[in-house]
Write a protein that holds these residues in place. Structure first.
Motif, PDB file in Angstrom:
ATOM      1  N   GLU A  95     -11.356 -20.805 -41.519  1.00 45.50           N
ATOM      2  CA  GLU A  95     -11.379 -20.991 -40.069  1.00 45.50           C
ATOM      3  C   GLU A  95     -10.446 -22.130 -39.714  1.00 45.50           C
ATOM      4  N   ALA A  96      -9.735 -21.961 -38.610  1.00 51.02           N
ATOM      5  CA  ALA A  96      -8.832 -22.998 -38.105  1.00 51.02           C
ATOM      6  C   ALA A  96      -9.506 -23.703 -36.940  1.00 51.02           C
ATOM      7  N   MET A  97      -9.254 -25.002 -36.816  1.00 47.54           N
ATOM      8  CA  MET A  97      -9.833 -25.783 -35.732  1.00 47.54           C
ATOM      9  C   MET A  97      -8.723 -26.428 -34.905  1.00 47.54           C
ATOM     10  N   ALA A  98      -8.826 -26.255 -33.594  1.00 47.36           N
ATOM     11  CA  ALA A  98      -7.900 -26.881 -32.645  1.00 47.36           C
ATOM     12  C   ALA A  98      -8.720 -27.360 -31.458  1.00 47.36           C
ATOM     13  N   ARG A  99      -8.090 -28.062 -30.560  1.00 46.82           N
ATOM     14  CA  ARG A  99      -8.790 -28.544 -29.365  1.00 46.82           C
ATOM     15  C   ARG A  99      -8.154 -28.033 -28.079  1.00 46.82           C
ATOM     16  N   ASP A 100      -7.195 -27.144 -28.225  1.00 52.21           N
ATOM     17  CA  ASP A 100      -6.465 -26.619 -27.072  1.00 52.21           C
ATOM     18  C   ASP A 100      -6.516 -25.089 -27.120  1.00 52.21           C
ATOM     19  N   GLN A 101      -6.966 -24.490 -26.053  1.00 50.56           N
ATOM     20  CA  GLN A 101      -7.081 -23.036 -25.998  1.00 50.56           C
ATOM     21  C   GLN A 101      -5.720 -22.360 -26.166  1.00 50.56           C
ATOM     22  N   GLU A 102      -4.664 -23.003 -25.718  1.00 53.60           N
ATOM     23  CA  GLU A 102      -3.315 -22.458 -25.882  1.00 53.60           C
ATOM     24  C   GLU A 102      -2.960 -22.298 -27.367  1.00 53.60           C
ATOM     25  N   VAL A 103      -3.383 -23.234 -28.179  1.00 57.27           N
ATOM     26  CA  VAL A 103      -3.138 -23.160 -29.618  1.00 57.27           C
ATOM     27  C   VAL A 103      -3.914 -21.992 -30.222  1.00 57.27           C
ATOM     28  N   ILE A 104      -5.149 -21.824 -29.803  1.00 61.27           N
ATOM     29  CA  ILE A 104      -5.978 -20.715 -30.309  1.00 61.27           C
ATOM     30  C   ILE A 104      -5.360 -19.376 -29.920  1.00 61.27           C
ATOM     31  N   GLU A 105      -4.872 -19.260 -28.686  1.00 68.63           N
ATOM     32  CA  GLU A 105      -4.232 -18.013 -28.239  1.00 68.63           C
ATOM     33  C   GLU A 105      -2.960 -17.734 -29.047  1.00 68.63           C
ATOM     34  N   ALA A 106      -2.174 -18.775 -29.326  1.00 70.91           N
ATOM     35  CA  ALA A 106      -0.966 -18.605 -30.144  1.00 70.91           C
ATOM     36  C   ALA A 106      -1.345 -18.208 -31.564  1.00 70.91           C
ATOM     37  N   LEU A 107      -2.431 -18.751 -32.056  1.00 70.22           N
ATOM     38  CA  LEU A 107      -2.935 -18.406 -33.388  1.00 70.22           C
ATOM     39  C   LEU A 107      -3.280 -16.922 -33.457  1.00 70.22           C
ATOM     40  N   GLN A 108      -3.950 -16.425 -32.440  1.00 69.28           N
ATOM     41  CA  GLN A 108      -4.313 -15.003 -32.395  1.00 69.28           C
ATOM     42  C   GLN A 108      -3.076 -14.117 -32.275  1.00 69.28           C
ATOM     43  N   THR A 109      -2.139 -14.526 -31.454  1.00 66.88           N
ATOM     44  CA  THR A 109      -0.928 -13.734 -31.235  1.00 66.88           C
ATOM     45  C   THR A 109      -0.095 -13.604 -32.509  1.00 66.88           C
ATOM     46  N   HIS A 110       0.003 -14.685 -33.265  1.00 67.96           N
ATOM     47  CA  HIS A 110       0.877 -14.708 -34.439  1.00 67.96           C
ATOM     48  C   HIS A 110       0.100 -14.579 -35.755  1.00 67.96           C
ATOM     49  N   MET A 111      -1.070 -13.956 -35.683  1.00 68.88           N
ATOM     50  CA  MET A 111      -1.914 -13.812 -36.864  1.00 68.88           C
ATOM     51  C   MET A 111      -1.240 -13.052 -38.013  1.00 68.88           C
ATOM     52  N   PRO A 112      -0.451 -11.996 -37.766  1.00 67.86           N
ATOM     53  CA  PRO A 112       0.194 -11.326 -38.909  1.00 67.86           C
ATOM     54  C   PRO A 112       1.106 -12.267 -39.712  1.00 67.86           C
ATOM     55  N   GLU A 145      -0.664 -27.109 -42.553  1.00 71.82           N
ATOM     56  CA  GLU A 145       0.756 -27.370 -42.311  1.00 71.82           C
ATOM     57  C   GLU A 145       1.524 -26.068 -42.115  1.00 71.82           C
ATOM     58  N   GLU A 146       1.238 -25.066 -42.939  1.00 71.79           N
ATOM     59  CA  GLU A 146       1.929 -23.773 -42.824  1.00 71.79           C
ATOM     60  C   GLU A 146       1.621 -23.106 -41.486  1.00 71.79           C
ATOM     61  N   ILE A 147       0.377 -23.151 -41.059  1.00 74.08           N
ATOM     62  CA  ILE A 147       0.006 -22.556 -39.772  1.00 74.08           C
ATOM     63  C   ILE A 147       0.750 -23.255 -38.640  1.00 74.08           C
ATOM     64  N   ASN A 148       0.772 -24.581 -38.661  1.00 73.10           N
ATOM     65  CA  ASN A 148       1.465 -25.324 -37.598  1.00 73.10           C
ATOM     66  C   ASN A 148       2.965 -25.052 -37.602  1.00 73.10           C
ATOM     67  N   LEU A 149       3.567 -24.887 -38.778  1.00 75.03           N
ATOM     68  CA  LEU A 149       4.997 -24.554 -38.837  1.00 75.03           C
ATOM     69  C   LEU A 149       5.275 -23.208 -38.166  1.00 75.03           C
ATOM     70  N   ILE A 150       4.425 -22.229 -38.428  1.00 76.16           N
ATOM     71  CA  ILE A 150       4.597 -20.910 -37.802  1.00 76.16           C
ATOM     72  C   ILE A 150       4.413 -21.008 -36.291  1.00 76.16           C
ATOM     73  N   ALA A 155       5.834 -20.092 -31.201  1.00 76.92           N
ATOM     74  CA  ALA A 155       5.262 -20.296 -29.866  1.00 76.92           C
ATOM     75  C   ALA A 155       5.526 -21.681 -29.292  1.00 76.92           C
ATOM     76  N   ALA A 156       6.251 -22.503 -30.018  1.00 73.63           N
ATOM     77  CA  ALA A 156       6.568 -23.869 -29.578  1.00 73.63           C
ATOM     78  C   ALA A 156       5.315 -24.688 -29.288  1.00 73.63           C
ATOM     79  N   VAL A 157       4.253 -24.433 -30.044  1.00 69.81           N
ATOM     80  CA  VAL A 157       3.032 -25.245 -29.957  1.00 69.81           C
ATOM     81  C   VAL A 157       2.579 -25.554 -31.376  1.00 69.81           C
ATOM     82  N   SER A 158       1.856 -26.614 -31.493  1.00 67.69           N
ATOM     83  CA  SER A 158       1.155 -26.917 -32.737  1.00 67.69           C
ATOM     84  C   SER A 158      -0.091 -27.668 -32.328  1.00 67.69           C
ATOM     85  N   GLY A 159      -1.001 -27.768 -33.205  1.00 67.97           N
ATOM     86  CA  GLY A 159      -2.235 -28.448 -32.827  1.00 67.97           C
ATOM     87  C   GLY A 159      -3.423 -27.978 -33.629  1.00 67.97           C
ATOM     88  N   VAL A 160      -3.175 -27.216 -34.688  1.00 64.83           N
ATOM     89  CA  VAL A 160      -4.269 -26.896 -35.586  1.00 64.83           C
ATOM     90  C   VAL A 160      -4.547 -28.183 -36.353  1.00 64.83           C
TER      91      VAL A 160
END
Length: 171
Positions: A95-112, A145-150, A155-160
Protein backbone atom coordinates in the motif's frame (compact mmCIF):
# COMPACT_ATOMS: atom_id res chain seq x y z
CA UNK A 1 48.69 71.57 48.87
CA UNK A 2 45.09 72.58 48.94
CA UNK A 3 45.28 73.14 45.23
CA UNK A 4 46.33 69.55 44.46
CA UNK A 5 43.48 68.04 46.51
CA UNK A 6 41.01 70.19 44.54
CA UNK A 7 42.44 68.84 41.27
CA UNK A 8 42.14 65.26 42.53
CA UNK A 9 38.46 65.81 43.39
CA UNK A 10 37.76 67.31 39.95
CA UNK A 11 39.54 64.41 38.21
CA UNK A 12 37.48 61.90 40.20
CA UNK A 13 34.24 63.69 39.35
CA UNK A 14 35.19 64.03 35.68
CA UNK A 15 36.24 60.37 35.56
CA UNK A 16 32.89 59.35 37.04
CA UNK A 17 30.97 61.22 34.35
CA UNK A 18 33.07 59.51 31.66
CA UNK A 19 32.14 56.09 33.10
CA UNK A 20 28.47 57.08 33.08
CA UNK A 21 28.79 58.20 29.46
CA UNK A 22 30.39 54.86 28.44
CA UNK A 23 27.67 52.88 30.25
CA UNK A 24 24.97 54.99 28.56
CA UNK A 25 26.52 54.43 25.09
CA UNK A 26 26.79 50.66 25.71
CA UNK A 27 23.15 50.54 26.82
CA UNK A 28 22.07 52.41 23.67
CA UNK A 29 24.05 50.03 21.44
CA UNK A 30 22.46 47.01 23.13
CA UNK A 31 18.98 48.51 22.70
CA UNK A 32 19.73 49.23 19.03
CA UNK A 33 20.85 45.62 18.46
CA UNK A 34 17.69 44.30 20.15
CA UNK A 35 15.51 46.60 18.05
CA UNK A 36 17.17 45.53 14.78
CA UNK A 37 16.95 41.83 15.71
CA UNK A 38 13.28 42.23 16.62
CA UNK A 39 12.52 43.95 13.33
CA UNK A 40 14.31 41.21 11.37
CA UNK A 41 12.45 38.52 13.33
CA UNK A 42 9.05 40.11 12.71
CA UNK A 43 9.71 40.57 8.99
CA UNK A 44 10.70 36.92 8.69
CA UNK A 45 14.33 37.48 7.75
CA UNK A 46 15.36 35.49 10.83
CA UNK A 47 13.36 33.07 12.98
CA UNK A 48 10.58 30.63 12.12
CA UNK A 49 8.34 31.21 9.12
CA UNK A 50 5.22 30.85 11.24
CA UNK A 51 5.71 34.40 12.57
CA UNK A 52 5.09 35.87 9.13
CA UNK A 53 2.07 33.66 8.52
CA UNK A 54 3.75 31.81 5.63
CA UNK A 55 3.37 28.04 5.58
CA UNK A 56 5.45 25.96 3.21
CA UNK A 57 3.81 23.39 0.97
CA UNK A 58 5.58 20.57 2.84
CA UNK A 59 4.33 21.83 6.20
CA UNK A 60 0.79 22.15 4.88
CA UNK A 61 0.97 18.66 3.39
CA UNK A 62 2.07 17.04 6.66
CA UNK A 63 -0.95 18.53 8.40
CA UNK A 64 -3.26 16.61 6.06
CA UNK A 65 -4.49 13.15 7.03
CA UNK A 66 -2.80 10.13 5.46
CA UNK A 67 -4.49 8.53 2.45
CA UNK A 68 -3.68 4.88 1.77
CA UNK A 69 -4.00 3.26 -1.63
CA UNK A 70 -3.70 -0.48 -2.13
CA UNK A 71 -1.47 -1.57 -5.00
CA UNK A 72 -3.77 -4.49 -5.88
CA UNK A 73 -3.47 -7.26 -6.85
CA UNK A 74 -0.61 -8.76 -4.84
CA UNK A 75 2.78 -8.91 -6.55
CA UNK A 76 4.15 -12.38 -7.27
CA UNK A 77 7.69 -12.69 -8.60
CA UNK A 78 10.30 -15.40 -8.82
CA UNK A 79 14.00 -14.99 -8.34
CA UNK A 80 16.94 -17.34 -8.05
CA UNK A 81 18.43 -18.18 -4.68
CA UNK A 82 22.18 -17.68 -5.23
CA UNK A 83 23.62 -20.40 -2.98
CA UNK A 84 21.22 -23.20 -3.90
CA UNK A 85 20.50 -22.33 -7.54
CA UNK A 86 16.84 -22.83 -6.79
CA UNK A 87 13.98 -20.69 -7.95
CA UNK A 88 12.35 -18.81 -5.09
CA UNK A 89 9.03 -17.00 -5.03
CA UNK A 90 7.96 -13.79 -3.38
CA UNK A 91 4.36 -12.74 -2.92
CA UNK A 92 3.83 -9.33 -1.43
CA UNK A 93 0.93 -6.97 -1.00
CA UNK A 94 1.74 -3.26 -0.80
CA UNK A 95 0.00 0.00 0.00
CA UNK A 96 1.18 3.51 -0.81
CA UNK A 97 0.59 6.44 1.53
CA UNK A 98 0.22 10.08 0.49
CA UNK A 99 -1.50 13.13 1.92
CA UNK A 100 -2.75 14.68 -1.30
CA UNK A 101 -5.70 13.32 -3.26
CA UNK A 102 -4.05 14.49 -6.49
CA UNK A 103 -1.15 12.11 -5.81
CA UNK A 104 -3.55 9.22 -5.19
CA UNK A 105 -5.39 9.97 -8.46
CA UNK A 106 -2.07 10.05 -10.36
CA UNK A 107 -1.14 6.77 -8.69
CA UNK A 108 -4.35 5.17 -9.95
CA UNK A 109 -3.95 6.61 -13.44
CA UNK A 110 -0.37 5.38 -13.87
CA UNK A 111 -0.79 2.03 -12.11
CA UNK A 112 0.34 -0.08 -15.12
CA UNK A 113 3.72 1.71 -15.26
CA UNK A 114 4.06 1.57 -11.47
CA UNK A 115 3.26 -2.15 -11.30
CA UNK A 116 5.73 -2.90 -14.11
CA UNK A 117 8.53 -1.04 -12.35
CA UNK A 118 7.75 -2.63 -8.99
CA UNK A 119 7.67 -6.13 -10.51
CA UNK A 120 11.11 -5.54 -12.02
CA UNK A 121 12.39 -4.16 -8.73
CA UNK A 122 11.05 -7.11 -6.74
CA UNK A 123 12.45 -9.72 -9.13
CA UNK A 124 15.96 -8.24 -8.79
CA UNK A 125 16.09 -8.80 -5.04
CA UNK A 126 18.38 -11.23 -3.28
CA UNK A 127 16.76 -13.93 -1.15
CA UNK A 128 19.23 -13.61 1.75
CA UNK A 129 18.82 -9.82 1.87
CA UNK A 130 15.03 -10.09 1.81
CA UNK A 131 15.10 -12.32 4.90
CA UNK A 132 16.32 -9.38 7.03
CA UNK A 133 14.33 -6.46 8.35
CA UNK A 134 16.93 -4.07 6.93
CA UNK A 135 16.54 -5.63 3.48
CA UNK A 136 12.78 -5.22 3.60
CA UNK A 137 13.13 -1.60 4.75
CA UNK A 138 15.52 -0.84 1.87
CA UNK A 139 13.03 -2.43 -0.53
CA UNK A 140 10.19 -0.29 0.86
CA UNK A 141 12.28 2.86 0.34
CA UNK A 142 13.33 1.79 -3.16
CA UNK A 143 9.68 1.14 -4.07
CA UNK A 144 8.67 4.59 -2.78
CA UNK A 145 11.44 6.24 -4.81
CA UNK A 146 10.48 4.34 -7.98
CA UNK A 147 6.81 5.28 -7.61
CA UNK A 148 7.67 8.96 -7.12
CA UNK A 149 9.98 8.91 -10.17
CA UNK A 150 7.14 7.57 -12.33
CA UNK A 151 4.65 10.10 -10.94
CA UNK A 152 7.07 12.98 -11.52
CA UNK A 153 7.74 11.87 -15.10
CA UNK A 154 4.14 11.07 -16.03
CA UNK A 155 2.02 13.48 -13.99
CA UNK A 156 4.46 16.12 -12.68
CA UNK A 157 3.52 15.27 -9.08
CA UNK A 158 5.21 13.38 -6.32
CA UNK A 159 4.25 12.89 -2.76
CA UNK A 160 4.10 9.21 -1.97
CA UNK A 161 5.55 9.40 1.53
CA UNK A 162 5.75 5.69 2.25
CA UNK A 163 5.12 2.22 0.89
CA UNK A 164 3.99 -0.42 3.35
CA UNK A 165 4.03 -4.19 3.05
CA UNK A 166 0.67 -5.59 4.13
CA UNK A 167 1.65 -9.11 3.09
CA UNK A 168 5.05 -10.69 2.54
CA UNK A 169 5.61 -14.39 1.80
CA UNK A 170 8.83 -15.92 0.47
CA UNK A 171 9.42 -19.61 -0.37
Amino acid sequence: MAESSTLDAETRNGGGSKKSLIILICALIILLIIAVAGALYLTGVIGPQAVTGEVSADAARTNQPAIYHSLDPAFVVNFQHQSQHRIRFLQTKMEAMARDQEVIEALQTHMPAIRNTLLLLLSQQDYETMRTVEGKERLREAAREEINLILEAQAAVSGVEAVFFTGFVMQ
